[in-house]
Design an enzyme around this catalytic site. Structure first.
Site, PDB file in Angstrom:
ATOM      1  N   ASP A   2      37.955   6.928  28.857  1.00 16.70           N
ATOM      2  CA  ASP A   2      39.182   6.812  29.634  1.00 16.70           C
ATOM      3  C   ASP A   2      40.079   7.997  29.290  1.00 16.70           C
ATOM      4  O   ASP A   2      39.864   8.696  28.308  1.00 16.70           O
ATOM      5  CB  ASP A   2      39.866   5.467  29.435  1.00 16.70           C
ATOM      6  CG  ASP A   2      40.243   5.182  28.000  1.00 16.70           C
ATOM      7  OD1 ASP A   2      40.255   6.126  27.196  1.00 16.70           O
ATOM      8  OD2 ASP A   2      40.522   4.025  27.675  1.00 16.70           O
TER       9      ASP A   2
ATOM     10  N   CYS B 250      20.460 -13.645  21.752  1.00 16.29           N
ATOM     11  CA  CYS B 250      21.163 -12.711  20.872  1.00 16.29           C
ATOM     12  C   CYS B 250      20.720 -12.889  19.421  1.00 16.29           C
ATOM     13  O   CYS B 250      20.180 -13.940  19.052  1.00 16.29           O
ATOM     14  CB  CYS B 250      22.679 -12.893  20.992  1.00 16.29           C
ATOM     15  SG  CYS B 250      23.366 -14.241  19.995  1.00 16.29           S
TER      16      CYS B 250
ATOM     17  N   ASP C  40      35.225  -3.197  32.198  1.00 18.45           N
ATOM     18  CA  ASP C  40      35.331  -3.054  30.743  1.00 18.45           C
ATOM     19  C   ASP C  40      36.446  -3.960  30.262  1.00 18.45           C
ATOM     20  O   ASP C  40      37.390  -4.249  31.006  1.00 18.45           O
ATOM     21  CB  ASP C  40      35.638  -1.606  30.341  1.00 18.45           C
ATOM     22  CG  ASP C  40      37.130  -1.286  30.443  1.00 18.45           C
ATOM     23  OD1 ASP C  40      37.812  -1.346  29.403  1.00 18.45           O
ATOM     24  OD2 ASP C  40      37.608  -1.000  31.557  1.00 18.45           O
TER      25      ASP C  40
ATOM     26  N   CYS D   5      20.034 -18.757  24.175  1.00 18.85           N
ATOM     27  CA  CYS D   5      20.570 -17.398  24.098  1.00 18.85           C
ATOM     28  C   CYS D   5      19.641 -16.530  23.259  1.00 18.85           C
ATOM     29  O   CYS D   5      19.164 -16.955  22.203  1.00 18.85           O
ATOM     30  CB  CYS D   5      21.975 -17.417  23.497  1.00 18.85           C
ATOM     31  SG  CYS D   5      22.680 -15.773  23.224  1.00 18.85           S
TER      32      CYS D   5
ATOM     33  N   HIS E 285      27.079 -11.786  19.623  1.00 18.16           N
ATOM     34  CA  HIS E 285      26.808 -12.842  20.603  1.00 18.16           C
ATOM     35  C   HIS E 285      27.619 -12.618  21.878  1.00 18.16           C
ATOM     36  O   HIS E 285      27.077 -12.717  22.990  1.00 18.16           O
ATOM     37  CB  HIS E 285      27.129 -14.226  20.039  1.00 18.16           C
ATOM     38  CG  HIS E 285      27.147 -15.279  21.104  1.00 18.16           C
ATOM     39  ND1 HIS E 285      26.004 -15.874  21.593  1.00 18.16           N
ATOM     40  CD2 HIS E 285      28.180 -15.798  21.831  1.00 18.16           C
ATOM     41  CE1 HIS E 285      26.323 -16.711  22.567  1.00 18.16           C
ATOM     42  NE2 HIS E 285      27.639 -16.693  22.721  1.00 18.16           N
TER      43      HIS E 285
ATOM     44  N   CYS F 127      22.195 -16.258  17.813  1.00 18.23           N
ATOM     45  CA  CYS F 127      21.644 -17.537  18.266  1.00 18.23           C
ATOM     46  C   CYS F 127      20.167 -17.691  17.924  1.00 18.23           C
ATOM     47  O   CYS F 127      19.673 -18.813  17.785  1.00 18.23           O
ATOM     48  CB  CYS F 127      21.852 -17.690  19.770  1.00 18.23           C
ATOM     49  SG  CYS F 127      23.584 -17.923  20.236  1.00 18.23           S
TER      50      CYS F 127
END
Length: 378
Positions: free
Chosen positions: A89, A311, A271, A309, A340, A314
């Site tokens: 940005d 991730c 974002d 999940c 996560h 998890c």
């Protein structure tokens, strides 16, 4: 190059090809403000959880360690060991929201560093020069993010100046990309539509910036105090006036519900700091809503944060264990929650893309929004 693969209503399934790889959209950009995700998350972690594109902050990297140092080290990609796209940005939002004692002129803005108070000047040319030194894939134009509730006269003057700054950004970016020692000669430039909640000002600005033939277009100045309904109304009115053959980016947004609604209004890029910020405080996202792991009911809960999940958290740890880490102020607890949440956001975008491809986005959105309210009712 931006290519729309499928549309479902106003929702778009597209791909955006850059010098650092192709991004499948709609996409959520994981926010690494100072070239790292807050929460002890490395770029190797981002690869593991399916991150396509990372976002870093021009202002913060200019202040520390310094964009010239990063250029000396080969650019931001080499500096942080990330070979996929990076969007930087412009620094405008931080200049107008974090920095103290700012003074706005046509040339740019003089303000104080939030670190040591020393004076910094940043205008369109300076922002482009810093982003060129970083060598990001996509650079954002320097703009003023005016307060959402600013009066009409202030907003109009701000937007007119932002447009003039955009013209200067485009000219400077073209010059920088032609230099023999530039980090990324293929650096892209996105313009930003501003105008607060005044749709007529925004539409006029959208028409003007569209004529500049940039690589992409953002809707900025939202999620800064207006209601969700006002934000969606702006998108309904403004997005149709942005080029449909270029990607559209909604800056700083947002919650999973915000994303679902905004995809339905033609947005490609998102974002937000929510996944990492909330994760660091033990608030984690699931398809049934956001839960607070500090809640006592999770003290003996042997289930993962979310069943099914994929991730790293998890797949290996229970809610009870992660809660224990958070209560003990162990950094691992914060790290697992952030991982996560980022995985959740990335996977949500995967599901969104699939729903658009299969022509079932309206039903998918309705069901997802309904499910997200489950925990709120407990």
């Amino acid at each position: 190059m931006y290519k729309i693969l499928k549309t479902d209503g106003r929702a778009k399934r597209a791909e955006f090809t850059t010098v650092h790889g192709t991004v499948q959209t709609p996409v959520f950009m994981n926010v690494g403000t100072v070239a790292a995700i807050k929460g002890a998350v490395a770029t190797t972690d981002l690869q593991q959880i399916g991150t396509q594109i990372e976002l870093s902050n021009t202002y913060h990297l200019h202040v520390r360690p310094g964009d010239k140092i990063i250029k000396q080290l080969g650019g931001l990609h080499k500096f942080m060991n990330w070979d996929k796209p990076i969007l930087t940005d412009s620094g405008g939002f931080q200049v107008f929201s974090l920095a103290g004692l700012r003074k706005i002129k046509e040339e740019g803005v003089t303000f104080q560093s939030h670190i040591d108070g020393h004076k910094i000047f940043m205008g369109p040319e300076e922002s482009m020069q810093i982003q060129s030194n970083l060598g990001s894939t996509i650079a954002m134009a320097f703009d003023e993010c005016a307060p959402a509730k600013a009066d009409r006269k202030y907003i109009q003057n701000s937007v007119d100046r932002t447009y003039r700054w955009l013209e200067r950004c485009k000219k400077e970016m073209a010059r920088l990309n032609s230099l023999p020692d530039t980090v990324n000669p293929d650096q892209m430039l996105f313009g930003i539509d501003q105008g607060g909640v005044f749709n007529d000002i925004r539409i006029d600005h959208a028409k003007r910036i569209s004529e500049l033939d940039l690589d992409g277009y953002a809707v900025g100045g939202l999620a800064v105090g207006e209601t969700h309904e006002e934000m969606y109304d702006v998108l309904d009115n403004v997005v149709p006036y942005l080029p449909q053959d270029k990607p559209t980016y909604l800056m700083g947004v947002g919650t999973p519900a915000n994303i679902l609604e905004s995809v339905d209004r033609g947005i490609d890029f998102f974002d937000c700091v929510y996944p990492s910020r909330n994760g660091r405080h033990g608030h984690v996202y699931t398809k049934f809503g956001k839960i607070n792991l500090f809640n006592a009911k999770y003290e003996t809960d042997t289930a993962p944060i979310e069943e099914g999940c994929g991730c790293p958290c998890c797949q290996n740890y229970s809610r009870a264990y992660v809660r224990h880490l958070l209560k003990a102020k162990e950094m691992l607890g914060m790290r697992l929650c952030v991982l996560h949440n980022l995985y959740y956001y990335n996977h949500l975008m995967t599901d969104i893309r699939a729903a658009i491809e299969e022509g079932r986005y309206a039903g998918f959105k309705e069901e997802a929004l309904y499910q997200m309210k489950t925990y709120d009712k407990q």
